[in-house]
Design an enzyme around this catalytic site. Structure first.
Site, short mmCIF file in Angstrom:
data_model
loop_
_atom_site.label_atom_id
_atom_site.label_comp_id
_atom_site.label_asym_id
_atom_site.label_seq_id
_atom_site.Cartn_x
_atom_site.Cartn_y
_atom_site.Cartn_z
N GLY A 45 71.35 -34.73 55.88
CA GLY A 45 70.31 -35.56 56.47
C GLY A 45 68.97 -35.21 55.84
O GLY A 45 68.79 -34.10 55.33
N GLN A 50 60.00 -34.61 55.27
CA GLN A 50 60.54 -33.62 54.35
C GLN A 50 60.31 -33.98 52.89
O GLN A 50 60.48 -33.14 52.01
CB GLN A 50 62.03 -33.41 54.60
CG GLN A 50 62.33 -32.77 55.93
CD GLN A 50 63.81 -32.55 56.10
OE1 GLN A 50 64.53 -33.45 56.51
NE2 GLN A 50 64.27 -31.35 55.76
N CYS A 105 68.10 -26.19 57.52
CA CYS A 105 67.18 -27.27 57.17
C CYS A 105 66.76 -27.11 55.71
O CYS A 105 66.45 -26.00 55.28
CB CYS A 105 65.96 -27.21 58.09
SG CYS A 105 64.73 -28.47 57.76
N LEU A 106 66.73 -28.22 54.99
CA LEU A 106 66.32 -28.17 53.58
C LEU A 106 64.88 -27.68 53.42
O LEU A 106 64.54 -27.09 52.41
CB LEU A 106 66.49 -29.54 52.93
CG LEU A 106 67.92 -30.06 52.84
CD1 LEU A 106 67.94 -31.48 52.27
CD2 LEU A 106 68.81 -29.13 52.02
N HIS A 147 68.74 -33.72 64.92
CA HIS A 147 68.01 -32.84 64.00
C HIS A 147 66.99 -33.65 63.18
O HIS A 147 65.82 -33.27 63.07
CB HIS A 147 68.99 -32.11 63.08
CG HIS A 147 68.34 -31.19 62.11
ND1 HIS A 147 68.33 -29.83 62.26
CD2 HIS A 147 67.67 -31.44 60.95
CE1 HIS A 147 67.68 -29.27 61.25
NE2 HIS A 147 67.27 -30.24 60.43
N GLU A 148 67.45 -34.76 62.61
CA GLU A 148 66.54 -35.57 61.78
C GLU A 148 65.49 -36.27 62.63
O GLU A 148 64.33 -36.40 62.22
CB GLU A 148 67.34 -36.58 60.94
CG GLU A 148 68.32 -35.95 59.97
CD GLU A 148 67.73 -34.86 59.09
OE1 GLU A 148 66.55 -34.94 58.70
OE2 GLU A 148 68.47 -33.90 58.79
N HIS A 151 62.54 -34.19 63.24
CA HIS A 151 61.58 -34.17 62.11
C HIS A 151 60.52 -35.25 62.25
O HIS A 151 59.35 -35.00 61.99
CB HIS A 151 62.30 -34.34 60.77
CG HIS A 151 62.83 -33.08 60.20
ND1 HIS A 151 62.04 -32.01 59.84
CD2 HIS A 151 64.10 -32.70 59.92
CE1 HIS A 151 62.79 -31.05 59.36
NE2 HIS A 151 64.05 -31.43 59.39
#
Length: 190
Positions: A45, A50, A105-106, A147-148, A151
């Site tokens: 995701g 991000q 997380c990226l 999660h996304e 963000h």
């Protein structure tokens, strides 16, 4: 186009993102670029903030998790065909028992921690053609969305972990913020 991933500490990761109006930006191109960026970084995701975009857009591809399954028994049925772009998303309801799962997380490479989330959600969003949808998701698909979605609300998974665990990660988070990080993808630091 592959974007650099914005690292922990960047102000854009803490913004409540803006809705996108039809024609305001090229959501189809941005969606394609976000998928390309996500795949290049081995993610499942990726949200607008991000990649430095303070817009309510995120992409998910849960099929990636199923591709890593070693047997038929490990296939998660909620992730079959689960590749979508969510624009102007609004979670309408979260319900069901909360369950823990180790998230990463990226934007926060090298850190993983258990996060408790409800099992089921109902979400309203528009797709890249600005067609409105209201859908219910459960299990891992719901978790990926949650999660996304966090963000685009300016929330990171580290905000949701136990205080003691967060205190233990403080030094690592500080290093990421300073650009001291080992990631196999391009990153952008505040």
């Amino acid at each position: 186009m592959i974007y650099p991933i914005v690292a922990f500490g960047a102000p854009v990761l803490r913004k409540v993102c803006e809705n996108i109006n039809p024609g305001e930006i090229d959501v189809k191109k941005i969606s394609e670029d976000m998928f390309e960026t996500m795949y290049a970084a081995s993610g499942v995701g990726l949200a607008g903030p991000q990649v430095g975009l303070a817009y309510r857009i995120f992409v998910v591809d849960g099929e990636i998790i199923n591709k890593g399954a070693e047997s038929e028994d490990e296939i998660d049925e909620t992730l079959i065909g689960f590749k979508k772009t969510f624009i102007n998303a609004e979670i309408i309801e979260e319900k069901g028992p909360k369950w823990a799962f180790e998230e990463g997380c990226l934007s926060i490479p090298g850190i993983r921690a258990d996060v408790m989330r409800p099992d089921t959600l109902t979400i309203k969003y528009v797709d890249v053609d600005f067609v409105e949808h209201t859908e219910e998701y459960t299990g891992m698909a719901a978790r990926i969305i949650q999660h996304e979605y966090d963000h685009i609300q300016g929330v990171l998974f580290t905000d949701l972990i136990a205080p003691l665990k967060k205190q233990m990660l403080k030094k690592k988070l500080g290093q990421i913020q300073k650009g001291i990080v080992d990631a196999d993808y391009r990153m952008k630091f505040a």
